[in-house]
Design an enzyme around this catalytic site. Sequence first.
Site, PDB file in Angstrom:
ATOM      1  N   LEU B  14       0.819  -1.219   0.000  1.00 34.35           N
ATOM      2  CA  LEU B  14       0.000   0.000   0.000  1.00 34.35           C
ATOM      3  C   LEU B  14       0.850   1.265   0.000  1.00 34.35           C
ATOM      4  O   LEU B  14       0.531   2.233  -0.697  1.00 34.35           O
ATOM      5  CB  LEU B  14      -0.941  -0.001   1.205  1.00 34.35           C
ATOM      6  CG  LEU B  14      -2.153  -0.919   1.048  1.00 34.35           C
ATOM      7  CD1 LEU B  14      -2.938  -1.006   2.349  1.00 34.35           C
ATOM      8  CD2 LEU B  14      -3.071  -0.435  -0.090  1.00 34.35           C
ATOM      9  N   ARG B 293      -3.169  -3.245  22.220  1.00 32.72           N
ATOM     10  CA  ARG B 293      -2.554  -4.570  22.094  1.00 32.72           C
ATOM     11  C   ARG B 293      -1.421  -4.810  23.086  1.00 32.72           C
ATOM     12  O   ARG B 293      -1.257  -5.915  23.582  1.00 32.72           O
ATOM     13  CB  ARG B 293      -2.033  -4.747  20.672  1.00 32.72           C
ATOM     14  CG  ARG B 293      -3.159  -4.822  19.691  1.00 32.72           C
ATOM     15  CD  ARG B 293      -2.679  -4.788  18.265  1.00 32.72           C
ATOM     16  NE  ARG B 293      -3.849  -4.826  17.396  1.00 32.72           N
ATOM     17  CZ  ARG B 293      -3.809  -4.703  16.078  1.00 32.72           C
ATOM     18  NH1 ARG B 293      -2.644  -4.542  15.474  1.00 32.72           N
ATOM     19  NH2 ARG B 293      -4.903  -4.756  15.364  1.00 32.72           N
TER      20      ARG B 293
HETATM   21  C1  LIG Z   1      -2.375 -10.637   9.087  1.00 30.36           C
HETATM   22  C2  LIG Z   1      -2.245  -9.145   9.158  1.00 30.36           C
HETATM   23  C3  LIG Z   1      -3.366  -8.363   9.389  1.00 30.36           C
HETATM   24  C4  LIG Z   1      -3.266  -6.971   9.462  1.00 30.36           C
HETATM   25  N1  LIG Z   1      -4.405  -6.250   9.673  1.00 30.36           N
HETATM   26  C5  LIG Z   1      -4.319  -4.891   9.695  1.00 30.36           C
HETATM   27  C6  LIG Z   1      -5.516  -4.092   9.851  1.00 30.36           C
HETATM   28  O1  LIG Z   1      -6.624  -4.614   9.942  1.00 30.36           O
HETATM   29  N2  LIG Z   1      -5.376  -2.756   9.887  1.00 30.36           N
HETATM   30  C7  LIG Z   1      -4.177  -2.134   9.754  1.00 30.36           C
HETATM   31  O2  LIG Z   1      -4.152  -0.917   9.776  1.00 30.36           O
HETATM   32  N3  LIG Z   1      -3.048  -2.857   9.595  1.00 30.36           N
HETATM   33  C8  LIG Z   1      -3.085  -4.213   9.550  1.00 30.36           C
HETATM   34  N4  LIG Z   1      -1.931  -4.947   9.371  1.00 30.36           N
HETATM   35  C9  LIG Z   1      -0.668  -4.258   9.131  1.00 30.36           C
HETATM   36  C10 LIG Z   1      -0.588  -3.750   7.694  1.00 30.36           C
HETATM   37  O3  LIG Z   1      -1.103  -4.714   6.817  1.00 30.36           O
HETATM   38  C11 LIG Z   1       0.827  -3.423   7.244  1.00 30.36           C
HETATM   39  O4  LIG Z   1       1.496  -2.718   8.217  1.00 30.36           O
HETATM   40  C12 LIG Z   1       0.817  -2.579   5.983  1.00 30.36           C
HETATM   41  O5  LIG Z   1       0.026  -3.191   5.010  1.00 30.36           O
HETATM   42  C13 LIG Z   1       2.213  -2.362   5.486  1.00 30.36           C
HETATM   43  O6  LIG Z   1       2.188  -1.849   4.171  1.00 30.36           O
HETATM   44  P1  LIG Z   1       3.542  -1.524   3.419  1.00 30.36           P
HETATM   45  O7  LIG Z   1       3.171  -1.024   2.082  1.00 30.36           O
HETATM   46  O8  LIG Z   1       4.390  -0.694   4.268  1.00 30.36           O
HETATM   47  O9  LIG Z   1       4.300  -2.922   3.309  1.00 30.36           O
HETATM   48  P2  LIG Z   1       3.953  -4.308   2.570  1.00 30.36           P
HETATM   49  O10 LIG Z   1       2.548  -4.408   2.165  1.00 30.36           O
HETATM   50  O11 LIG Z   1       4.517  -5.346   3.436  1.00 30.36           O
HETATM   51  O12 LIG Z   1       4.789  -4.209   1.221  1.00 30.36           O
HETATM   52  C14 LIG Z   1       6.181  -4.340   1.185  1.00 30.36           C
HETATM   53  C15 LIG Z   1       6.649  -4.365  -0.245  1.00 30.36           C
HETATM   54  O13 LIG Z   1       8.061  -4.358  -0.283  1.00 30.36           O
HETATM   55  C16 LIG Z   1       8.542  -5.402  -1.104  1.00 30.36           C
HETATM   56  N5  LIG Z   1       9.862  -5.803  -0.611  1.00 30.36           N
HETATM   57  C17 LIG Z   1      10.212  -6.286   0.598  1.00 30.36           C
HETATM   58  N6  LIG Z   1      11.549  -6.520   0.644  1.00 30.36           N
HETATM   59  C18 LIG Z   1      12.047  -6.165  -0.563  1.00 30.36           C
HETATM   60  C19 LIG Z   1      13.340  -6.167  -1.157  1.00 30.36           C
HETATM   61  N7  LIG Z   1      14.410  -6.575  -0.490  1.00 30.36           N
HETATM   62  N8  LIG Z   1      13.467  -5.740  -2.438  1.00 30.36           N
HETATM   63  C20 LIG Z   1      12.392  -5.325  -3.150  1.00 30.36           C
HETATM   64  N9  LIG Z   1      11.145  -5.294  -2.630  1.00 30.36           N
HETATM   65  C21 LIG Z   1      10.978  -5.710  -1.363  1.00 30.36           C
HETATM   66  C22 LIG Z   1       7.472  -6.472  -1.019  1.00 30.36           C
HETATM   67  O14 LIG Z   1       7.538  -7.329  -2.136  1.00 30.36           O
HETATM   68  C23 LIG Z   1       6.220  -5.604  -1.013  1.00 30.36           C
HETATM   69  O15 LIG Z   1       5.880  -5.245  -2.318  1.00 30.36           O
HETATM   70  C24 LIG Z   1      -2.010  -6.340   9.307  1.00 30.36           C
HETATM   71  C25 LIG Z   1      -0.883  -7.121   9.074  1.00 30.36           C
HETATM   72  C26 LIG Z   1      -0.979  -8.505   9.013  1.00 30.36           C
HETATM   73  C27 LIG Z   1       0.236  -9.306   8.768  1.00 30.36           C
END
Ligand SMILES: Cc1cc2nc3c(=O)[nH]c(=O)nc-3n(C[C@H](O)[C@H](O)[C@H](O)COP(=O)(O)OP(=O)(O)OC[C@H]3O[C@@H](n4cnc5c(N)ncnc54)[C@H](O)[C@@H]3O)c2cc1C
Lengths: 236, 564
Positions: B14, B293
């Site tokens: 996201l 939590r």
């Molecule tokens: C089961 C579960 C339920 C959850 N429920 C909620 C909820 O209800 N409400 C809420 O607010 N939050 C919730 N969370 C937390 C939330 O989903 C995450 O904190 C949030 O989606 C993180 O988004 P992000 O874009 O930062 O990372 P991510 O969605 O983890 O994306 C990371 C990206 O980086 C890429 N990446 C990683 N390492 C590398 C690398 N070395 N090289 C290139 N690319 C890489 C991955 O491929 C991915 O595309 C939940 C989490 C989990 C696990």
Amino acid sequence: MKKILHILRRESAQARPYWEDFYFETQDAGATVATALSSLHAENRISPAQGSRFRPVIWEHSCLQKRCGACSMIIDGVPALACDTRLSQLKGDTVRLEPLRKFPVVADLLVDRSVMMENLKDLSVWLEAEAGAGSEDMAFEASRCLQCGLCLEICPNFAAGGSFSGMAAMAPLSRLIARLPEEQRKQTARNYKKGVYSGCGKSLACRDVCPAEIKIDELLVKSNAAAVWNRWNSIK
Amino acid sequence: MKQQMPINIIGAGLAGLSAAKTCAEAGIRVRLISFQPSERAQSNLAEGGINAALNVMGEDDSTENHFRDTMKGGCDLADPNMVRNLTQDAPDIVMEMDRLGVPFHRENGHMVQRNFGGQKKKRTAYAKSSTGKVLTTALIDAVRKYEVQGLVERYPHHRFEKLILRNEAAAGVLVCDRYSGKETVMAGRVLMACGGMNGLFAGATTGTTANTGSAAGVLFEQGVEFANLEFLQYHPTTVSITGKRLLVSEAARGEGGRLFYYETDTPGHPEDTGVKRYFLEEKYGERGNLMPRDVISREMAMLGRQVYLDLTVLDEKTWKVKLSDLRDEIIHYLGIDPACEPVPVSPGIHYFMGGILVDEHHRTNISGLCAAGECACAYHGANRLGGNSLLGAIYGGRQAARTMIREIAEDMSAGAAYENTLCVDPESFQDGAADPADTASSFRTLTEEETLIQEKMSQILMEGMMPLRDGKLITHALTELEKLKARAGEHEKRTDEPGGFSDECRAKLLLAEATLRCALERRESRGAHTRLDFPQTDENMRKTTVVRYEKGEIRISFREISRL
Ligand SMILES: Cc1cc2nc3c(=O)[nH]c(=O)nc-3n(C[C@H](O)[C@H](O)[C@H](O)COP(=O)(O)OP(=O)(O)OC[C@H]3O[C@@H](n4cnc5c(N)ncnc54)[C@H](O)[C@@H]3O)c2cc1C
Ligand code: SF4
Ligand code: FES
């Protein structure tokens, strides 16, 4: 529980495929094919050729709870998710693992499914304007598509590079149709007919294989009504 | 004017998607680089919902309330200015997602919000227990439009290898195509959106296996400042399943679920015959089950008994309309129908409050490098409230992108000095880092020894970073880690496979050490960090832990938190 994993392997796209057998034993009744694949070490090899080096098995994984569509493969001849397939539910002592056949192999069980993303680009799967009122339920159901590709693997009518994009495109298009702004109807209907309606032979094999258990037939009926028969008002 | 170099966004969850969309809308080109396609990102797993004070539930909610709950939930360790901005803009973020066609739950055409932990009002917008999935789907579609226009260039099976620095500023990234093994230098500013550091605790988190923590490790080794690594969120209601921990969403308690234990679960007594003790309600009153939590996980750890989540109280309609997917998942993985039987749960690692240190504008200590989403330390202080991280990821991605857009405009109007440093011949970026001949055409994986080292590392970290920790435990973990580093060093000398993976392994060990050192240095208990040997909260420690790798040494300092 003891299983032999019979895996079709390939070091790279160009390399020659070969079969390799691994031994896997676990106390975990819930162990899946994904569990087994994550635990394979050198000592799991069954009668490796003298002096041959162990090469970890390459496969795609991420969520391990059938929410991301990464781990698609063919398990005992059936397209399925590795993390959704319990070893205990598989008959026999040997589990046969092969990469999906409709996509180019990268290595071992890993395939390149980029064609799915390309198809969605070709079909202009995005909203051009603010989403309209429509059906939340339909949008929810359609949003759940994992882009796992299992429906394409089983479909008698899908081939990569062809004009039929299968249910993996039907679902995302249905998400749009569920809340489509009026001005976009023509364009989306055209794409829907081109990418989905005209190629679908209605075998519905996809419905049984979809790991998200998306109600594919219901979505099809609704989207056909709107995009093919121009009954947009039926979406509420 | 010369053409702008694309911004390199690392990560397509996201935060990365939101950043890409924001840039593209402003006509700024980006490369969206991710280990796997967006559909596989952890963002898709998010269940319970996203917070915004929409005030649609007739509870007189306000962004001020959201601000206060978030600050309090984070034990006053977040930057209040950042939290202020986040909570003020939250309604705008959620309404924007609604315009992208996200099927938020509605009744009679009106959006409905649910209760979530640590919040006094119903403020969490949701789509059953699949909120992350529907949000990500919508943003993927929105970004696709710009892919076709050429503003967003996707690299969806590419691993971040390292940052390329020029005059101490970020000038590009070294990226490896996982399909071909080919390494490429991509010049341009860098926006990290690579998610949490799950891989440090492999097999023990609720998240994805793809967030290995290696990107964070490499950045740390390269001198990027990190913060608050000791604040690790244990989610109170998780269950161990094969290969990971399965989350039972907080939404289950938001809709009325209750936690209890059996009074007589002592040896000799059949477990389920005892009196049910709703221990949280007993201690905290009516809203006990929806305490933040950190509080609940701590209570459970102190209790040291099997705790159950009682969802049998939810009515049929709630299951059907609001949580059908959660029920299916519990039945599928645990073989328990939660509508009929309580679910045994325990705390599991779920979220990283700590990460890359960013300022209010999502800038890091390296110019040209921003960070957003779970990889960044922002918004959540010592404990994140449920529903705030989806918000933080989408909002943070947008803010980081805006910062970079502004920087590009400023640089362009001032003669494009920065831009010019980016446009030198990519060959000269190599820095002797990668010899493509080493790696081309080989699909590299971890060697056996590296896998074993990483498994051991996770085990050591888990022991040192238990929900209830003390100095002895942490010091012991550090000693064990020291031994493991020696073993890794030996392996590095011996290994016949040149290239990234030993680097990755070493970087992760360094980050693991930094994490333990942060936990050791914070001699107080606050939020998710409970020190049995320092049980009190120390007002003098209301500071950000800043950790940095400098001249071969991990340095820790505490920095004042800015005031409103
Ligand atoms: C089961 C579960 C339920 C959850 N429920 C909620 C909820 O209800 N409400 C809420 O607010 N939050 C919730 N969370 C937390 C939330 O989903 C995450 O904190 C949030 O989606 C993180 O988004 P992000 O874009 O930062 O990372 P991510 O969605 O983890 O994306 C990371 C990206 O980086 C890429 N990446 C990683 N390492 C590398 C690398 N070395 N090289 C290139 N690319 C890489 C991955 O491929 C991915 O595309 C939940 C989490 C989990 C696990
Ligand atoms: S429709 Fe089902 S089987 Fe097809 S890609 Fe989507 S989730 Fe997979
Ligand atoms: S790993 Fe996500 S569906 Fe199997």
